[in-house]
Design a protein around this motif. Structure first.
Motif, PDB file in Angstrom:
ATOM      1  N   SER A   1      76.224  50.530  56.429  1.00 58.72           N
ATOM      2  CA  SER A   1      76.907  50.253  55.792  1.00 58.72           C
ATOM      3  C   SER A   1      76.408  51.021  54.127  1.00 58.72           C
ATOM      4  CB  SER A   1      77.150  48.835  55.955  1.00 58.72           C
ATOM      5  OG  SER A   1      77.818  48.318  56.467  1.00 58.72           O
ATOM      6  N   TYR A   2      74.830  50.540  54.331  1.00 55.67           N
ATOM      7  CA  TYR A   2      74.590  51.751  53.266  1.00 55.67           C
ATOM      8  C   TYR A   2      74.869  52.531  53.031  1.00 55.67           C
ATOM      9  CZ  TYR A   2      71.649  51.969  49.066  1.00 55.67           C
ATOM     10  OH  TYR A   2      70.084  52.310  47.600  1.00 55.67           O
TER      11      TYR A   2
ATOM     12  N   SER B   1      76.699  51.042  44.979  1.00 57.33           N
ATOM     13  CA  SER B   1      77.505  51.821  45.876  1.00 57.33           C
ATOM     14  C   SER B   1      76.429  50.987  47.461  1.00 57.33           C
ATOM     15  CB  SER B   1      77.003  52.886  46.930  1.00 57.33           C
ATOM     16  OG  SER B   1      77.628  54.402  44.803  1.00 57.33           O
ATOM     17  N   GLY B   2      75.277  51.085  47.614  1.00 59.46           N
ATOM     18  CA  GLY B   2      74.315  50.909  49.084  1.00 59.46           C
ATOM     19  C   GLY B   2      75.332  49.173  49.115  1.00 59.46           C
ATOM     20  N   LEU B   3      74.732  48.166  47.636  1.00 58.80           N
ATOM     21  CA  LEU B   3      74.821  47.114  48.156  1.00 58.80           C
ATOM     22  C   LEU B   3      76.772  46.845  48.334  1.00 58.80           C
ATOM     23  CD1 LEU B   3      73.612  43.932  47.410  1.00 58.80           C
ATOM     24  CD2 LEU B   3      74.605  44.619  45.192  1.00 58.80           C
ATOM     25  N   VAL B   4      77.517  46.682  47.540  1.00 55.31           N
ATOM     26  CA  VAL B   4      78.741  46.465  48.009  1.00 55.31           C
ATOM     27  C   VAL B   4      79.399  47.660  49.062  1.00 55.31           C
ATOM     28  CG1 VAL B   4      81.675  46.827  47.164  1.00 55.31           C
ATOM     29  CG2 VAL B   4      79.524  46.790  45.608  1.00 55.31           C
TER      30      VAL B   4
ATOM     31  N   LEU C   1      81.359  48.289  55.036  1.00 56.08           N
ATOM     32  CA  LEU C   1      81.687  48.784  55.398  1.00 56.08           C
ATOM     33  C   LEU C   1      80.905  50.005  56.878  1.00 56.08           C
ATOM     34  CD1 LEU C   1      81.730  50.088  52.354  1.00 56.08           C
ATOM     35  CD2 LEU C   1      83.321  49.208  53.656  1.00 56.08           C
ATOM     36  N   LYS C   2      81.426  51.011  57.701  1.00 57.75           N
ATOM     37  CA  LYS C   2      81.272  51.793  58.443  1.00 57.75           C
ATOM     38  C   LYS C   2      81.282  53.397  58.299  1.00 57.75           C
ATOM     39  CE  LYS C   2      81.044  48.428  61.243  1.00 57.75           C
ATOM     40  NZ  LYS C   2      79.794  47.013  61.572  1.00 57.75           N
TER      41      LYS C   2
ATOM     42  N   SER D   1      82.196  44.729  38.151  1.00 57.29           N
ATOM     43  CA  SER D   1      82.135  43.334  37.835  1.00 57.29           C
ATOM     44  C   SER D   1      79.334  43.918  37.668  1.00 57.29           C
ATOM     45  CB  SER D   1      81.886  42.746  38.625  1.00 57.29           C
ATOM     46  OG  SER D   1      81.026  41.267  38.865  1.00 57.29           O
ATOM     47  N   LEU D   2      79.908  44.741  38.657  1.00 53.29           N
ATOM     48  CA  LEU D   2      78.391  44.788  38.688  1.00 53.29           C
ATOM     49  C   LEU D   2      77.346  46.106  37.399  1.00 53.29           C
ATOM     50  CD1 LEU D   2      77.362  46.287  42.140  1.00 53.29           C
ATOM     51  CD2 LEU D   2      76.530  43.889  40.683  1.00 53.29           C
TER      52      LEU D   2
END
Length: 448
Positions: free
Chosen positions: A286-287, A366-369, A375-376, A411-412
């Motif tokens: 996902s990351y 990006s990795g966190l979201v 996500l795949k 938001s981040l």
């Protein structure tokens, strides 16, 4: 006296410091601030700077929307020193210290337009999730001959042999030895500033070097890259050369990158990118998917200048699409071969010209979201990825179009920061666009 102020005061006295550089990274990642005598720094309150310096363009100008982001009265912001960033200035003639400061509003809140604030907000989101990100940047740069006229193209400097480099000399020991005096002084300066620099190699370009940093805390590493870039420039000046972190300083030579290796640890220090069977975890996938999904939106944080997009071009050793792969340097997101505990992903998009705080923040965000949304990713690419079609922006203006379109990222980073960033960078693009190049005069003057 606050606890951190006492720590700083004691250190300054111990080092017999006479002057302090109070540093703030601006939007470009360059140092702004004040020189303050040590006795005044100790006895006076927090230094102040006008908040408008946070939204200046790389040329020192302001966008037309300037007053939409800062007070029309150009209010001062408060600077608060971070004692973890105290370092000597080894090239100074008098005992001088440098301390990176955080920017605060008059209300006592971290300033939303400051680069360090942006990275702090992303790291706070990780802390809330109980995750510790770890990064290791790799910095590429060129040594070039002194060039006092910007109309002339850059050329490599003359080495100790009396000649300029012309051949591709990747990993050449002898090519690095051509600039042995520079390298020795650079390492001495880095040691004096406690920079966690590791290996140095000669890269593919003429007089192009790469230095790797040891892995560690993202904010600390961003600070170190910020200090390192100043250090390399100062070392080069000492040896009658320039050092440049432009993404693409010379025609016919490869660009310079800031590759960012990254991994995640849980509260027990275990690598979240692998599962109990030693395989890539769902969090890892996902990351990767988050990097693939959000890089087009955040590309201007990796490629922040008009020159940056000359590096991100087909047939040049830089990513042009969103593929990921196992130990595949042609991919944007490379997973190096390593033992299980060191499993990580390398983001190869950021240029050496990127603001390290913003580039690291963009990659981690990006990795966190991606993980939050489960996500795949695509299947790992097994061929030469840069032979595939281009999937990212080719100009700064195009790169800014989608900035801020994902609510979770807005938001981040903060909506105010993203709007200010876009305004500053669009102003730079328009100013650049007003310049008529020699290519246009050569090929269009009499032929169209």
């Amino acid at each position: 006296m606050s606890a951190n102020h006492k720590i700083i005061s004691d250190w300054l006295k111990q080092q017999q410091i006479s002057e302090i550089e109070c540093l703030v990274p601006d939007m470009t990642g360059n140092a702004r601030g004040k020189f303050i005598p040590a006795h005044q720094f100790i006895s006076h309150g927090d230094p102040r700077l006008p908040e408008s310096i946070l939204v200046q363009t790389v040329t020192g100008e302001y966008s037309d929307e300037h007053w939409d982001f800062v007070e029309p009265t150009d209010t001062d912001m408060l600077l608060r020193p971070d004692e973890s960033t105290m370092r000597l200035v080894p090239w100074a003639r008098e005992p001088t210290a440098q301390i990176i400061h955080d920017c605060y509003t008059q209300a006592g809140e971290l300033h939303p337009l400051a680069s360090r604030t942006v990275l702090r907000k992303v790291l706070a989101a990780y802390e809330e999730a109980g995750i510790q990100p770890v990064v290791a940047p790799e910095m590429e740069f060129y040594l070039v001959a002194r060039n006092e006229d910007s109309d002339y193209e850059l050329v490599p400097p003359v080495g100790r042999s009396g000649r300029r480099e012309t051949a591709r000399l990747s990993y050449s020991i002898d090519a690095v030895a051509e600039f042995e005096d520079f390298v020795e002084d650079m390492y001495d300066y880095a040691d004096a500033q406690a920079l966690d620099v590791d290996t140095l190699i000669h890269e593919n370009g003429a007089a192009q070097m790469e230095i790797n940093f040891r892995h560690g805390d993202p904010l600390s590493l961003a600070d170190q890259v910020f200090v390192f870039k100043r250090t390399v420039r100062e070392t080069a000046h000492k040896h009658e050369m320039y050092a440049t972190f432009m993404a693409k300083p010379m025609k016919g030579e490869p660009g310079s990158a800031m590759h960012i290796h990254q991994s995640l640890l849980d509260a027990s220090g275990n690598n979240l990118f692998v599962n109990e069977q030693g395989e890539h975890s769902e969090a890892f996938l996902s990351y990767i998917a988050g990097l693939q999904q959000y890089t087009p939106e955040l590309i201007s944080l990796y490629a922040p200048n008009v020159n940056s997009y000359r590096r991100l071009a087909p047939e040049i050793a830089a990513p042009i699409n969103l593929n990921w792969g196992l130990d595949n340097r042609t991919c944007a997101f490379r997973v190096p071969q390593s033992d299980t505990a060191a499993t990580r992903v390398e983001n190869r998009f950021p240029g050496a010209d990127a603001n390290p705080y913003l580039a690291i923040a963009a990659s981690l965000a990006s990795g966190l979201v991606g993980m939050q949304k489960n996500l795949k990713p695509t299947e790992p690419h097994r061929g030469t990825a840069n032979e595939d079609s281009v999937e990212v922006a080719r100009t700064l203006e195009e790169g800014l179009r989608n900035l801020g379109s994902t609510p979770e990222l807005s938001s981040l980073f903060g909506d105010l920061f993203l709007r200010a960033y876009a305004a500053v960078k669009l102003d730079e693009f328009e100013e650049f666009n007003r310049v008529i190049s020699s290519w246009e005069r050569e090929h269009l003057l009499l032929q169209v």
